[in-house]
Scaffold this motif. Structure first.
Motif, PDB file in Angstrom:
ATOM      1  N   TYR A   1      -7.485  29.974  39.698  1.00 45.61           N
ATOM      2  CA  TYR A   1      -8.518  29.339  38.870  1.00 45.61           C
ATOM      3  C   TYR A   1      -9.854  29.456  39.586  1.00 45.61           C
TER       4      TYR A   1
ATOM      5  N   LEU B   1      -4.260  18.008  39.166  1.00 45.10           N
ATOM      6  CA  LEU B   1      -4.428  18.724  37.902  1.00 45.10           C
ATOM      7  C   LEU B   1      -3.854  20.135  37.925  1.00 45.10           C
ATOM      8  N   LEU B   2      -4.225  20.885  38.942  1.00 47.95           N
ATOM      9  CA  LEU B   2      -3.943  22.316  38.861  1.00 47.95           C
ATOM     10  C   LEU B   2      -2.577  22.696  39.410  1.00 47.95           C
ATOM     11  N   SER B   3      -1.928  21.779  40.117  1.00 49.96           N
ATOM     12  CA  SER B   3      -0.605  22.127  40.618  1.00 49.96           C
ATOM     13  C   SER B   3       0.363  20.977  40.403  1.00 49.96           C
TER      14      SER B   3
ATOM     15  N   PRO C   1      -8.128  31.184  27.196  1.00 48.51           N
ATOM     16  CA  PRO C   1      -7.521  30.079  26.444  1.00 48.51           C
ATOM     17  C   PRO C   1      -7.301  28.821  27.284  1.00 48.51           C
ATOM     18  N   LEU C   2      -7.349  28.941  28.608  1.00 45.91           N
ATOM     19  CA  LEU C   2      -7.123  27.757  29.449  1.00 45.91           C
ATOM     20  C   LEU C   2      -8.400  26.976  29.730  1.00 45.91           C
TER      21      LEU C   2
ATOM     22  N   THR D   1      -8.822  23.332  28.387  1.00 44.61           N
ATOM     23  CA  THR D   1      -7.914  22.336  28.967  1.00 44.61           C
ATOM     24  C   THR D   1      -8.292  22.024  30.405  1.00 44.61           C
ATOM     25  N   ILE D   2      -8.677  23.056  31.152  1.00 42.41           N
ATOM     26  CA  ILE D   2      -9.076  22.808  32.544  1.00 42.41           C
ATOM     27  C   ILE D   2     -10.266  21.851  32.581  1.00 42.41           C
TER      28      ILE D   2
ATOM     29  N   GLY E   1      -9.228  18.334  31.636  1.00 42.00           N
ATOM     30  CA  GLY E   1      -8.484  17.695  32.718  1.00 42.00           C
ATOM     31  C   GLY E   1      -9.396  17.279  33.860  1.00 42.00           C
TER      32      GLY E   1
END
Lengths: 265, 952
Positions: free
Chosen positions: B42, B60-62, B97-98, B101-102, B105
């Protein structure tokens, strides 16, 4: 919800809240199953709870249904779990302390795990649900055996369940230091009730576990979908049997919840 | 600066994603890569403190239990010395597309200063490979240059987007001669008569058109939007057909004039009555060209598009069922023989499957039915049919009508450069340059944006917050707003459209095909409630204009008029095409092949053919149980692995009224005769409905034509023949077509060779089932029951799987005798509803032999069949022909002995014979015409043969 008639709850009936977020998609059938079981049910968008337009105080049953909340973009249920933990933590903790019932189905199970409500309410996540061992999304019916003597309210009186799974991330991972803290409720089995490998265990889950409860028995998370089997003709084999009009096995899970919650209402 | 964060599974945990990549590399014929490691990457465009980064990584990311995470340097998985490592991310201008959401979050975590985010994947390869092989792995497996690239050392992940400087452009055309005019027309795809009409129009107005006016005309007059071949004057067989569609398919619908057909051929989908209170709509769309160049994104957005068709039908329907049909080249195609610019069919297959599954599963719509056809001629031109049915209250079934003064509200996703010129691309031939030319034509979907939009619009519909709706599909705003405004006139302010990034010109905004967008006509007094509802569920909604009363389409940018077209010219000014169709020289008479040496071997081989074999690998990756509505699922039987006929759902959870859906398609017949191919497709779709116990009482059809080069008169003649068959069969079966779609000019020019797809007609049927409890599935139920064949068998081997197996062409292709067919279907429906039938399967590819085998292994029972008792339409003296002929309108039916007399009575005077019985022994036994056993196969062997080819 489009139904040909509306099932109406009375003041005495327990109230259930089915929580929605962007990407929730099993909400209508979950609400239907709860109403069929006798709960007065509201579908509530998470925004309503966050802005306090709706309060959990008015409910006895709290359900996080299946779907792909926020697309499961950063891991299944991750973003929604954070939202619940960061924005609804105190309200949900109070709900659990009051003796409310919490049910997480599929994505809801993933969310309960990531929000730290299972294997028991605690700070932070302790187990995980990983991508299926097959590397694929799996939609199939599975057999389960209910673990003897477990405290779960939702599975009281049930010995076996046959339900549909439909998920890509259902492989329970339990780190060694947490193994003693989990309370399995359901084990995947073959049709004969024996523990068996894929495809009977559709995801490679640790110890063939399909669902977990907390020590109080009032929180249940499971990957299979009880709300998809409340009528016998939802079962894939119904055309081979005589009876097409009976109840499905999954209804018992909701009836248990309603029976218990009636005492709280 | 940009922070880079890398996330991977902890060491020791198996990652199925890595196994899938490794398997994909082996599929490429490269066996020297030992191991692959995959990590997510990311990038965040912000200055963040280590405390903030730690929070982002862990929260969040993991996944803290199973993953590890590092930021700004270092690797988490595959850190050991490796052969090759690369990072893949989306190209600039392609939607990540992410990202949404990232950012959502991150905001939830209380960190507000991240403006942009990007995602990527890091691949690390171990083992050995030649540089050429690494290149092959990268381009054939790990990325598609249309949407991805390999991140370069020092690459700026977040380049500054250019600002757009508004300049109004006119296109001088008034004085141009014919040659210059055609040069002008070419990039827009206008025919000569069309550009001449446009020239005359602007000459009369005394001004030059602006670029956006020509773009609007090009979109509105495109084959994709206006179906000009189907509306053409066609000279054929000494007569002139004025408007093919109206003269054939729609003519039959009008003649049948069913009161339960609520809306036909005018809205985004056809609509039928369900129970007097609710209506069902149904549409099947194609998304072929985008799927050819980017299978995952193309197929996903194809599904997203047809779902919006349903959402945009009447005042909006809630999607309840998906059905998908794909046509690919065989997956065993040699990689080395692949022409440049063509994706390998295995990759197309896997990408299309994943695209449809990921989008459909996320929307929570059960995918219940489908088919996959294989033919080498789909190599450069795969076909992707996506169908969706929806349910709505009866009062919402009709298309609405806006009033002047109503506001134009754009709902859903933001607008970017996605899919610009998609509609003109859709009807162009594909060649080696298509992949690069179509760069901006590829769209990436975001199903959650669509799901949120569905949820909000159904609420807005029920609160009566809008008067009309339609979806933004091909042609984007230009088609959606242009069509909707036709009755009144409309003014649109293009600068108000929310953009994904800066730099879009006014005409790009107007024709962009960015996904997940709908248009609403909202009365001014409702607009604040609508916007509030949208905001509360985080759905973007923007007022971009208002409907007028002057029947003009007026476009503005920053208050400056940039386009003004009269609606009558836009919608009625297109000159009708004049085309000629020519009957091809008659096919030389063919003989039937000699019989196979072993019928058992032939049966196993046919079960293992790609067109017949099990598609379980695909089916189980689609959620066919969501919504809790499925009653007859795609896989049925004791182990839920037998191929069901029509799929049936109960769309209302508290009602046992059902909806059955089926598909008929057989491309092999079209090589011989397009008329009988079309008739057979209709028969197949209908007999699948009847096979489960549905009736012809309320069954509606959809057509979906995918054709090759229709500028060739013989190809056009075949199209006309297929349409004539649709007309004739629709009348004969009393089954109206309610909607349709066409995708023409599906041919690829590869290395100087023009390859057209086979004539392909998909007929989809939808039927209302009064009580689902009377339905049956195809698996045999009890030994001792009798087996009946319903319908006559003819010596019709041409186009059969048996002939494919023998590598021969047959003499006659299957015809349809519609009067007999209808009587048989009516009688069978009655027999099933009366409870005389325990199992029923239609006879299609592979004929009686395949149907019997499938019923037996699905039911874990044996069967014995006497060929001498099979009802024949003509004398046939060969066992193999009776066993494998693909004559239409036939069924194999299991009837308990005590019901046999009642069952037979319903077929009085019709071809229906007891041909054998269900056996306890696990074998399929066939007694030949001479009384000897001519085939004896174990059902487990038959099942294994059927499952083998696509058990990936």
């Amino acid at each position: 919800m489009e139904t040909s008639s509306r099932l109406v709850g009375s003041m005495e009936t327990p109230r259930a809240l089915v929580l929605k977020a962007p990407g929730t998609n099993c909400d209508l059938e979950t609400a239907f199953a709860l109403e069929l079981a006798g709960a007065s049910t509201d579908l509530v968008h998470v925004g309503r709870l966050v802005e306090r337009a709706v309060s959990l105080r008015d409910y006895q049953i709290f359900v996080v249904p299946g779907g792909f909340s926020y697309g499961d973009d950063l891991g299944s249920g991750k973003v929604f779990a954070n939202e619940i933990e960061l924005r609804l933590h105190d309200e949900l903790a109070a709900f659990v302390d009051r003796g409310g019932l919490v049910l997480g189905i599929c994505n809801g199970f993933q969310i309960l795990v990531r929000a730290g409500l299972l294997p028991r309410p605690s700070a932070g996540q302790r187990v995980s649900l990983l991508p299926n061992e097959s590397g694929r999304f799996e939609c199939r019916w599975v057999h389960m055996r209910v673990v003897d003597g477990n405290p779960c309210i939702f599975t009281r009186g049930i010995e076996h369940l046959e339900l549909a799974v439909a998920h890509g991330e259902g492989r329970l991972l339990v780190p060694p230091d947490v193994e003693g803290d989990i309370i399995p409720v359901l084990h995947y089995t073959d049709p004969g009730g024996r523990r068996a490998g894929y495809p009977h265990n559709p995801n490679g889950s640790y110890m063939d576990i399909a669902g977990l409860t907390d020590p109080s028995g009032r929180i249940l998370g499971l990957m299979p979908h009880p709300e998809r089997f409340v009528r016998s003709l939802q079962h894939p084999g119904w055309t081979a049997s005589v009876e097409a009009s009976g109840d499905g096995q999954g209804l018992a899970v909701f009836l248990n919840a309603v029976r218990y919650a009636r005492r709280l209402a | 600066m940009a922070h880079r964060i890398e996330v991977g599974l902890r060491p020791g945990l198996a990652d199925p994603r890595e196994d899938a990549v490794a398997a994909g590399i082996r599929d490429l014929g490269i066996g020297t890569i030992d191991c692959v490691r995959v990590a997510d990457v990311y990038w965040l465009d912000a200055e963040l403190s280590p405390v903030q980064l730690d929070a982002l990584c862990s929260r969040l990311l993991s996944d803290p239990v199973s993953q590890q995470c590092r930021y700004d340097g270092g690797h988490v998985r595959g850190a050991e010395p490796f052969l090759h490592a690369l990072e893949v991310t989306y190209n600039r201008g392609v939607t990540d597309p992410l990202e949404y959401t990232i950012l959502k979050g991150i905001t939830d975590l209380g960190i507000s200063k991240v403006g942009r985010a990007r995602s990527g994947v890091r691949y690390v390869l171990y083992g050995h490979a030649e540089p050429g092989e690494l290149d092959l792995i990268t381009t054939r497996l790990l990325l598609n240059p249309i949407v991805h690239h390999v991140v370069q050392q020092g690459e700026d992940i977040f380049p500054i987007e250019p600002r757009y400087e508004f300049v109004l452009r006119h296109i001088p055309m008034r004085g141009l001669g014919a040659t210059q005019l055609m040069d002008l027309a070419a990039p827009f795809g206008f025919f000569p008569s069309e550009i001449e009409a446009i020239q005359s129009h602007f000459t009369a107005l005394g001004r030059e058109p602006t670029d956006i006016e020509l773009e609007t005309l090009a979109q509105t007059w495109s084959e994709h939007c206006v179906h000009k071949t189907f509306k053409a004057r066609i000279h054929v067989d000494g007569e002139t057909i004025d408007d093919l569609l109206h003269s054939t398919i729609m003519k039959a619908t009008n003649a049948l004039n069913k009161e339960w057909c609520l809306s036909v051929f005018k809205d985004n989908a056809g609509v039928i009555d369900f129970d007097g209170l609710h209506a069902i709509c149904f549409k099947v769309e194609t998304h072929n060209h985008p799927s050819a160049v980017e299978p995952y994104g193309g197929a996903a957005t194809g599904l997203g598009g047809v779902v919006r068709d349903v959402l945009g039908t009447g005042l909006g329907a809630r999607p309840i069922l998906n059905t998908d049909v794909f046509c690919f080249a065989p997956p065993e195609t040699d990689y080395k023989s692949l022409p440049p610019g063509i994706l390998h069919p295995r990759r197309v297959f896997k990408g299309v499957r994943a695209g449809v599954a990921d989008y459909g599963n996320r929307l929570g719509i059960p995918t219940l039915n489908g088919a996959i056809r294989f033919d080498e001629r789909y190599l450069g031109n795969p076909l992707v049919f996506c169908g969706t049915a929806g349910i709505m209250p009866g009062w919402a079934a009709q298309q609405g009508l806006q009033q002047p003064g109503d506001l134009v509200v754009l709902v859903g996703g933001k607008t970017g450069r996605d899919g610009i010129h998609g509609v003109t691309f859709a009807s162009e031939k594909l060649d080696e340059q298509s992949a690069s030319r179509s760069r901006s034509a590829v769209q990436i979907g975001n199903p959650i944006v669509e799901k949120k939009m569905i949820d909000v619009l159904v609420q807005a519909r029920d609160r009566h917050l809008y008067r009309r709706t339609t979806d933004c599909g091909g042609g984007g705003l230009s088609s959606a707003v242009g069509e909707m405004g036709a009755d009144t006139g409309v003014r649109v302010h293009l600068d108000r459209v929310p953009l994904k990034y800066s730099g879009l010109s006014y005409d790009e905004i107007w024709i962009s095909e960015s996904q997940e967008r709908m248009i609403l006509a909202v009365p001014p007094e409702c607009v604040s409630e609508l916007l509030q509802l949208c905001e509360s569920e985080t759905v973007e909604a923007t007022v971009i204009g208002e409907f007028a009363d002057n029947r003009h389409l007026e476009l503005f940018y920053d208050g400056v008029p940039v386009g003004d077209l009269r609606m009558d010219f836009l919608h009625d000014g297109r000159p009708q095409l004049e085309l000629t169709a020519t009957r091809p020289a008659p096919r030389a008479p063919q003989a039937d092949p000699d019989a196979a040496s072993s019928l058992g071997e032939a049966l196993e081989a046919i079960l293992s053919s790609l067109n017949v074999c099990s598609k379980e690998w695909v089916i189980r990756q689609y959620d066919h149980e969501v919504q809790g509505s499925s009653v007859l699922k795609p896989l049925v039987g004791v182990d839920a692995d037998g191929p069901g006929d029509a799929a049936v759902i109960r769309p209302l959870l508290d009602s046992d009224r059902g909806v059955a859906v089926s598909n008929g398609i057989n491309t092999l017949f079209g090589d011989t005769d397009a008329y009988w191919m079309a008739a057979s497709a209709i028969d197949e779709a209908l007999r699948q409905i009847v096979a489960v116990g549905g009736t012809l009482d309320r069954v509606a059809l959809l057509d979906n034509f995918c054709w090759g080069r229709v500028s060739e008169p013989e190809s056009l003649w075949a199209l006309v023949q297929a349409c004539r068959a649709c007309h004739d069969m629709s009348l004969a079966f009393d089954a109206p077509f309610i909607s349709g779609k066409d995708s023409l000019n599906n041919f690829a020019e590869i290395e100087g060779q023009s390859i057209s797809i086979p004539h392909t007609l998909l007929v989809s049927a939808i039927a209302v089932v009064p009580d689902v409890r009377t339905l049956v599935s195809m698996d045999l139920k009890s030994h001792g029951d009798l087996l009946f064949v319903v319908g006559n068998t003819y010596s019709e081997l041409a186009g059969s799987e048996y002939c494919e197996y023998l590598g021969a062409s047959g003499r006659d292709i299957p015809r349809v005798r519609p009067d007999m067919a209808r009587q048989l279907m009516l009688a069978l429906s009655r027999a099933i509803t009366a409870g005389h039938v325990k199992a029923c399967h239609d006879l299609s590819e592979g004929g009686l032999g395949v149907a019997a085998a499938e019923m037996a292994f699905a039911g874990h029972l044996g069967a014995s069949i006497r060929l001498a008792d099979v009802p024949m339409g003509e004398p046939v003296s060969r066992d193999d022909i009776i066993l494998f002929s693909e004559s239409n309108s036939r069924f194999l039916v299991e009837v308990p002995a005590e019901r046999a007399a009642d069952f037979s009575r319903l077929f009085d005077g019709l071809p229906c014979q007891n041909v054998g019985s269900v056996e306890q022994g696990k074998a399929l036994q066939v007694i030949g015409l001479d009384g000897n056993v001519t085939l004896d196969c174990g059902i487990e062997d038959l099942r294994a043969a059927w499952k083998r080819p696509l058990d990936w």
